[in-house]
Design a protein around this motif. Structure first.
Motif, short mmCIF file in Angstrom:
data_model
loop_
_atom_site.label_atom_id
_atom_site.label_comp_id
_atom_site.label_asym_id
_atom_site.label_seq_id
_atom_site.Cartn_x
_atom_site.Cartn_y
_atom_site.Cartn_z
N MET A 1 4.56 29.74 -8.99
CA MET A 1 4.30 29.56 -7.60
C MET A 1 5.56 30.31 -6.89
O MET A 1 6.74 29.90 -7.15
N GLU A 2 5.42 31.36 -5.75
CA GLU A 2 6.49 31.74 -5.25
C GLU A 2 6.26 31.86 -3.73
O GLU A 2 5.00 32.22 -3.21
N ILE A 3 7.23 31.53 -2.76
CA ILE A 3 6.86 31.47 -1.33
C ILE A 3 8.32 31.77 -0.58
O ILE A 3 9.33 31.22 -0.98
N THR A 4 8.08 32.57 0.34
CA THR A 4 9.20 32.96 1.31
C THR A 4 8.59 32.27 2.46
O THR A 4 7.56 32.38 3.15
N PHE A 5 9.69 31.54 3.11
CA PHE A 5 9.44 30.70 4.35
C PHE A 5 10.50 30.56 5.19
O PHE A 5 11.72 30.73 4.66
N THR A 6 10.39 29.93 6.38
CA THR A 6 11.57 29.44 7.50
C THR A 6 11.47 28.17 7.39
O THR A 6 10.44 27.71 6.77
N LEU A 7 12.36 27.62 7.85
CA LEU A 7 12.71 26.01 7.77
C LEU A 7 11.63 25.46 8.60
O LEU A 7 11.12 24.27 8.43
N GLU A 8 11.03 26.08 9.80
CA GLU A 8 9.98 25.59 10.64
C GLU A 8 8.65 25.58 9.61
O GLU A 8 7.84 24.96 10.21
N GLU A 9 8.50 26.10 8.74
CA GLU A 9 7.26 26.17 7.76
C GLU A 9 7.52 25.06 6.67
O GLU A 9 6.59 25.24 5.85
N ILE A 10 8.38 24.65 6.80
CA ILE A 10 8.70 23.67 5.39
C ILE A 10 7.50 22.76 5.08
O ILE A 10 7.26 22.47 3.88
N GLN A 11 6.86 22.19 6.13
CA GLN A 11 5.58 21.21 5.80
C GLN A 11 4.65 21.86 5.09
O GLN A 11 4.02 21.27 4.36
N ILE B 1 15.59 27.73 -5.07
CA ILE B 1 15.73 27.99 -3.68
C ILE B 1 16.74 29.27 -3.20
O ILE B 1 18.10 29.01 -3.79
N LYS B 2 16.42 30.19 -2.95
CA LYS B 2 17.39 31.31 -2.34
C LYS B 2 17.50 31.69 -1.14
O LYS B 2 16.33 31.76 -0.48
N LEU B 3 18.77 31.53 -0.50
CA LEU B 3 18.92 32.05 0.96
C LEU B 3 18.65 33.46 0.94
O LEU B 3 19.58 34.21 0.44
N LEU B 4 17.82 34.03 1.99
CA LEU B 4 17.64 35.50 2.18
C LEU B 4 18.46 35.99 3.21
O LEU B 4 18.88 35.04 4.19
N PRO B 5 19.08 37.12 3.51
CA PRO B 5 19.72 37.68 4.51
C PRO B 5 19.22 37.56 5.73
O PRO B 5 19.88 37.54 6.82
N ASN B 6 17.89 37.46 5.81
CA ASN B 6 17.13 37.25 7.19
C ASN B 6 17.17 35.72 7.50
O ASN B 6 16.42 35.43 8.69
N GLY B 7 17.90 34.65 6.92
CA GLY B 7 17.79 33.38 7.08
C GLY B 7 16.44 32.69 6.42
O GLY B 7 16.61 31.50 6.62
N LYS B 8 15.65 33.25 5.95
CA LYS B 8 14.42 32.67 5.14
C LYS B 8 15.01 32.48 3.90
O LYS B 8 15.84 32.54 3.38
N ARG B 9 14.14 31.44 3.43
CA ARG B 9 14.49 31.12 1.99
C ARG B 9 13.13 31.48 0.98
O ARG B 9 12.13 31.39 1.43
N HIS B 10 13.67 31.64 -0.27
CA HIS B 10 12.66 31.78 -1.06
C HIS B 10 12.65 31.18 -2.13
O HIS B 10 13.70 30.71 -2.72
#
Length: 135
Positions: free
Chosen positions: A1-11, A122-131
């Motif tokens: 499973m792979e997801i790219t998300f913002t902290l607002e989407e963590i739930q 978890i990796k932090l992406l340049p745009n502030g999202k997490r992968h």
């Protein structure tokens, strides 16, 4: 499973993680400050723990009790000096207890982690999202 998300989407991410049948022992791999503890707080909350989870940096382990009685252990192994120190503390007994174990900095105890575990990267992406990747 792979997801790219913002902290607002963590739930929503947490729901997807549990929908993918993760093992009860979960290791978290990420650089400092990327969001391991933030994600674990949400996982613990999803499991029904009423009080806020915090990082066990100085105590190495926090224990939580879910509403259904399940015990959840949250480990932060960053301050361990050696794997032998972890073994002397009985950390392996926690890992094989059958309870939920969320482990930050598992590379400090590579020989104590059960072979049958899930790993979250978890990796932090340049745009502030997490992968996030779950294996």
């Amino acid at each position: 499973m792979e997801i790219t998300f913002t902290l607002e989407e963590i739930q929503d991410v947490v729901k997807q993680i549990f929908a993918n049948s993760i093992k009860k022992v979960v290791t978290f791999h990420a650089d400092m400050g990327v969001g391991k503890t933030t994600l674990i707080k949400e996982l613990v909350s999803y499991l029904g723990v009423k009080h806020m989870a915090s990082s066990p940096t100085f105590s190495l382990v926090n224990e939580y009790k879910a509403a259904n009685g399940d015990i959840i252990y949250h480990f932060d192994l960053y301050r361990l000096n050696s794997e032998e120190e972890a073994y002397d503390m009985g950390l392996d007994e926690y890992f094989y207890s059958g309870n939920w174990c969320f482990i930050e900095w598992p590379e400090k105890t590579p020989n104590l982690i059960p072979l049958d575990h899930s790993a979250i990267h978890i990796k932090l992406l340049p745009n502030g999202k997490r992968h996030l990747t779950v294996k």
